[in-house]
Design a protein around this motif. Structure first.
Motif, short mmCIF file in Angstrom:
data_model
loop_
_atom_site.label_atom_id
_atom_site.label_comp_id
_atom_site.label_asym_id
_atom_site.label_seq_id
_atom_site.Cartn_x
_atom_site.Cartn_y
_atom_site.Cartn_z
N PHE A 193 0.90 -1.16 0.00
CA PHE A 193 0.00 0.00 0.00
C PHE A 193 0.93 1.20 0.00
N ALA A 194 0.95 1.92 -1.11
CA ALA A 194 1.97 2.96 -1.27
C ALA A 194 1.43 4.12 -2.09
N SER A 195 2.14 5.23 -2.00
CA SER A 195 1.80 6.41 -2.79
C SER A 195 1.91 6.09 -4.28
N LEU A 199 -3.40 7.42 -6.20
CA LEU A 199 -3.72 7.61 -4.79
C LEU A 199 -3.52 9.07 -4.38
N ASP A 200 -2.52 9.71 -4.92
CA ASP A 200 -2.30 11.12 -4.60
C ASP A 200 -3.47 11.98 -5.09
N ALA A 203 -6.35 11.41 -2.68
CA ALA A 203 -6.15 12.13 -1.42
C ALA A 203 -6.44 13.62 -1.57
N MET A 210 -9.78 9.76 2.21
CA MET A 210 -8.41 9.30 2.40
C MET A 210 -8.10 9.14 3.89
N LEU A 214 -6.65 5.79 5.81
CA LEU A 214 -5.49 5.77 6.70
C LEU A 214 -5.85 5.27 8.09
N ARG A 221 -0.08 5.66 7.94
CA ARG A 221 0.54 6.41 6.86
C ARG A 221 0.56 5.56 5.60
N THR A 222 0.79 6.23 4.48
CA THR A 222 0.95 5.57 3.19
C THR A 222 2.41 5.18 3.00
N ASP A 224 6.02 4.52 1.27
CA ASP A 224 6.82 5.19 0.25
C ASP A 224 7.27 4.14 -0.78
N ASP A 252 2.37 -2.91 3.98
CA ASP A 252 1.19 -2.06 3.93
C ASP A 252 0.85 -1.41 5.26
#
Length: 259
Positions: A193-195, A199-200, A203, A210, A214, A221-222, A224, A252
């Motif tokens: 589960f990442a940026s 997803l950006d 958010a 979003m 979280l 947090r998301t 990296d 994740d």
């Protein structure tokens, strides 16, 4: 183009890695992390501008990269990808299957074309490329396939087909780990589960939604793509994971199994 040089030293020094979907998101993060660990990285995808940007990032850090435009749904492109990589570097030690067209939609509304695109670009493309790379991977190679927590989620509203494609990838990965273990090939799977660009955007457009997402993640947090997901891929591809195969690793923040 290929960037000349010895590349940075690290756990993967001298190895050759192919990363599909390497132009953005998780694929980009993994490509950067593998290069940072010393691998010579072949970054492939459909958009040359994003591929070139990742190559330049790798070069700036002192690494070595080759970019190859490739549509993973086209078998001839996959064959060309493997052939060009072998011509440039002599072999393939690490394969990361990250590329996929995401088939979102309810079971009543999703089109046959979208469903087919998900299967073609996801588990089928991964299997095709794994088979093409098998002769090079024999005797110590590693495959890292990128799945999703959706594959084991109890509810998958609007994502049932996506979840099915990722569950199929999990099964193919376990099968390859079993069948190819005697060949010295390890096959593992990451559920990240990442940026990502998508997803950006989510958010930015729906901050309240979003925040709800979280709230389901114990670490709040998301991830990296490079420092979290990429480093997990480096570990699984490295000698430190020499006795690990057939694993499905959630990266994740605890979302998949901890509630």
């Amino acid at each position: 183009m290929v960037t000349e040089g010895s590349g940075p030293a690290g756990a993967l020094a001298g190895k050759v890695a192919v990363v599909t979907g390497g132009g953005q998101g998780v694929g980009r993060g993994i490509a950067l992390a593998l290069a940072g660990a010393g691998a010579r990285v072949v970054v492939c995808g459909r958009t040359e501008t994003t591929l070139d940007a990742v190559r330049e990032e790798i070069e700036t850090r002192g690494g070595m990269a080759l970019t190859i435009r490739c549509d993973v749904t086209v078998p001839a492109d996959l064959t060309r990808l493997v052939e060009r990589t072998a011509e440039a570097f002599g072999t393939i030690d690490i394969l990361v299957n990250s590329a996929m067209i995401v088939p979102h939609g309810t079971l009543l509304d999703i089109s046959d074309e979208t469903i087919a695109a998900g299967w073609e670009s996801g588990p089928l493309a991964a299997l095709r490329l794994m088979r093409l790379c098998h002769p090079h991977l024999r005797g110590g190679g590693s495959v890292v396939n990128i799945s999703s927590g959706a594959s084991i989620a109890p509810m998958t509203h609007d994502r049932a087909v996506y979840a099915a494609t990722k569950a199929a990838l999990n099964s193919i990965s376990r099968g390859a780990a079993t069948e190819w273990g005697p060949d010295g090939i390890r096959v593992n799977t990451i559920m990240p589960f990442a940026s990502s660009p998508a997803l950006d955007r989510f958010a930015a457009d729906e901050p309240a939604a979003m925040a709800d997402v979280l709230a389901t993640i114990p670490l709040r947090r998301t991830g990296d793509p490079e420092s979290d997901i990429g480093q997990a891929a480096v570990f699984l591809a490295s000698p430190a994971a020499a006795y690990i195969t057939g694993a499905i690793l959630p990266v994740d923040g605890g979302a998949a199994y901890v509630r």
